[in-house]
Design a protein around this motif. Structure first.
Motif, PDB file in Angstrom:
ATOM      1  N   UNK A 336       0.087  -1.048   0.313  1.00  0.00           N
ATOM      2  CA  UNK A 336      -0.368  -0.139   0.096  1.00  0.00           C
ATOM      3  C   UNK A 336       0.722   1.193  -0.324  1.00  0.00           C
ATOM      4  N   UNK A 337       0.575   2.125  -0.737  1.00  0.00           N
ATOM      5  CA  UNK A 337       1.402   3.103  -0.992  1.00  0.00           C
ATOM      6  C   UNK A 337       1.248   3.704   0.420  1.00  0.00           C
ATOM      7  N   UNK A 338       0.064   4.005   0.695  1.00  0.00           N
ATOM      8  CA  UNK A 338      -0.682   4.549   1.931  1.00  0.00           C
ATOM      9  C   UNK A 338       0.697   4.398   3.563  1.00  0.00           C
ATOM     10  N   UNK A 339       0.479   2.840   2.998  1.00  0.00           N
ATOM     11  CA  UNK A 339       0.784   2.324   4.316  1.00  0.00           C
ATOM     12  C   UNK A 339       2.365   2.931   4.335  1.00  0.00           C
ATOM     13  N   UNK A 340       3.568   2.515   3.054  1.00  0.00           N
ATOM     14  CA  UNK A 340       4.450   3.339   2.832  1.00  0.00           C
ATOM     15  C   UNK A 340       4.709   4.882   3.014  1.00  0.00           C
ATOM     16  N   UNK A 341       3.623   5.662   3.190  1.00  0.00           N
ATOM     17  CA  UNK A 341       4.072   6.895   2.969  1.00  0.00           C
ATOM     18  C   UNK A 341       4.133   7.492   4.879  1.00  0.00           C
ATOM     19  N   UNK A 347       8.240  -5.005   4.040  1.00  0.00           N
ATOM     20  CA  UNK A 347       8.316  -6.545   5.051  1.00  0.00           C
ATOM     21  C   UNK A 347       6.556  -6.209   6.298  1.00  0.00           C
ATOM     22  N   UNK A 348       5.975  -5.555   6.391  1.00  0.00           N
ATOM     23  CA  UNK A 348       5.611  -5.648   7.023  1.00  0.00           C
ATOM     24  C   UNK A 348       4.315  -5.011   6.443  1.00  0.00           C
ATOM     25  N   UNK A 349       4.296  -3.636   6.101  1.00  0.00           N
ATOM     26  CA  UNK A 349       3.165  -3.648   5.035  1.00  0.00           C
ATOM     27  C   UNK A 349       2.411  -4.539   4.428  1.00  0.00           C
ATOM     28  N   UNK A 350       3.104  -5.465   4.140  1.00  0.00           N
ATOM     29  CA  UNK A 350       2.295  -6.548   3.406  1.00  0.00           C
ATOM     30  C   UNK A 350       1.787  -7.511   4.222  1.00  0.00           C
ATOM     31  N   UNK A 351       1.977  -7.604   5.475  1.00  0.00           N
ATOM     32  CA  UNK A 351       1.064  -8.362   6.270  1.00  0.00           C
ATOM     33  C   UNK A 351      -0.347  -7.286   6.921  1.00  0.00           C
TER      34      UNK A 351
END
Length: 399
Positions: A336-341, A347-351
């Motif tokens: 998610x571009x939101x979580x990365x921002x 690796x955590x964003x993927x879960x």
């Protein structure tokens, strides 16, 4: 064997159409089917129904009826607001300000404009997804013609300081647009008090029909048309009106804004019990978004060592409908571009898992998810090489 239970916790994706909304719509499929542009009596019935719906939407936003324009949905409304203002005001400047966490209907529209001579500033957010008003003010130049910042984020539920951001835009005489698709029915919106010039809505997010949206345009706003062809919507948006959808939109927004405080109290209680249960039962779980300034029904939580799409498939097999912050389901391996921002590691964003509660949810639904989800996470971690390499055997963390 009994029928498989279904628990729907993806209300940010879409909602069902409420019975009262459907009942209001039905006559306009058959009995009152006239084209509002015609002059005979069944056409006048259709035009009257649109006028009523326009007034219902205006009341919900503290706007005027002639500032309400019906569209095909939130994406069209976002496109119209951004492209319309950009092209109508290009003699003044070519600079637009938005954020890194907007819905793709805003981000992709801005990217399109970048290819056509416009400059776009994408504001950062903090770890909770909040925009700093000071960052906005610093980004404004004498070429800035539009600021577009969403009211509440569709993934992590964070609610932005819209009134403060709108005041900054007004101070610098820059048009201010907000994508409020997720906000309506969850917060009190007053476009005048909050200095909002343009606002986007989509009926299927608040128990209305799909295919119908709204763009509020403050009187005096300089904006080009997006759809050309006829004189509908006061010559602003061509195309024979979707009378059925418009009637449903009006009724739905009337219902969803009738008791926002009561709605929030019930949904927030369910959400908080669900969140508390998840972090108590599942170690290495991280809440995404602001802990307090968030939509009442939103939980976005990341689980280390597993992948979001697999989690969704296992939950679906158990009858639980949810979504993930990972874009894997759309054919992309990008998180998610939101979580990365917000600074969350890839690796955590993927879960990540998004559970969004609505009127259909009950305490029994919460109990069921709390029974199923920990088992799903445990099974997936047991199959994860990363989990075994980590050597972790307990503990939980909530940001």
């Amino acid at each position: 064997m009994g029928e498989k239970r279904t628990v729907y916790m993806d209300h940010s994706a879409t909602t069902y159409v409420k019975r009262d909304v459907l009942d209001a719509m039905v006559p306009y499929f058959t009995e009152h089917f006239g084209n509002p542009s015609s002059i005979y009596h069944i056409a006048r019935d259709s035009k009257k129904a649109i006028d009523i719906a326009r007034a219902q939407v205006a009341k919900a936003l503290s706007a005027e009826p002639d500032e309400i324009y019906f569209t095909s949905g939130g994406s069209e409304s976002d496109n119209w607001a951004i492209k319309g203002v950009a092209y109508a005001n290009k003699k003044k400047g070519n600079h637009i300000i938005t954020t890194k966490i907007e819905h793709h209907a805003v981000i992709h529209t801005c990217e399109y404009l970048e290819k056509n001579g416009f400059e776009v500033t994408y504001l950062p957010v903090d770890k909770y997804g909040l925009v700093d008003p000071a960052d906005l003010e610093k980004a404004i130049t004498d070429k800035t013609v539009l600021i577009s910042i969403m009211y509440a984020n569709n993934e992590i539920g964070t609610i932005e300081p819209i009134a403060e951001l709108g005041a900054i835009a007004r101070k610098h005489k820059v048009y201010f647009h907000t994508d409020a698709v997720q906000a309506i029915g969850n917060v009190q919106i007053d476009v005048k008090a909050q200095n909002i010039d343009l606002l986007s809505l989509s009926a299927h997010k608040f128990y209305g029909p799909k295919g119908t949206g709204v763009l509020y345009i403050r009187k005096g706003t300089k904006i080009d048309n997006l759809v050309h062809g006829g004189g509908q919507e006061r010559r602003r948006r061509a195309g024979t009106e979707n009378i059925v959808g418009i009637v449903g939109c009006g009724k739905a927004i009337e219902l969803v804004t009738a008791d926002i405080e009561g709605h929030n109290k019930r949904i927030r209680a369910l959400r908080d019990r669900l969140l508390s249960g998840i972090v108590a039962k599942i170690p290495d779980a991280y809440l995404n978004g602001h802990p307090g300034k968030r939509l009442p029904g939103n939980i976005n939580i990341s689980f280390e060592f597993i992948e979001g799409e697999s989690m969704l498939l296992w939950l679906d097999d158990e009858g639980i409908c949810a979504s993930t912050g990972s874009a894997c389901t759309s054919g992309s391996l990008e998180p998610s571009h939101v979580l990365l921002a917000t600074g969350l590691p890839v690796e955590i964003s993927h879960g990540s898992l998004r559970l969004t509660l609505g009127d259909v949810n009950t305490d029994a639904d919460v109990d069921f998810v709390l029974e199923v989800l920990p088992k799903v996470v445990t099974r997936l971690r047991e199959m994860s090489p990363l989990y075994h390499k980590s050597g972790k055997d307990g503990g939980c963390n909530v940001q």
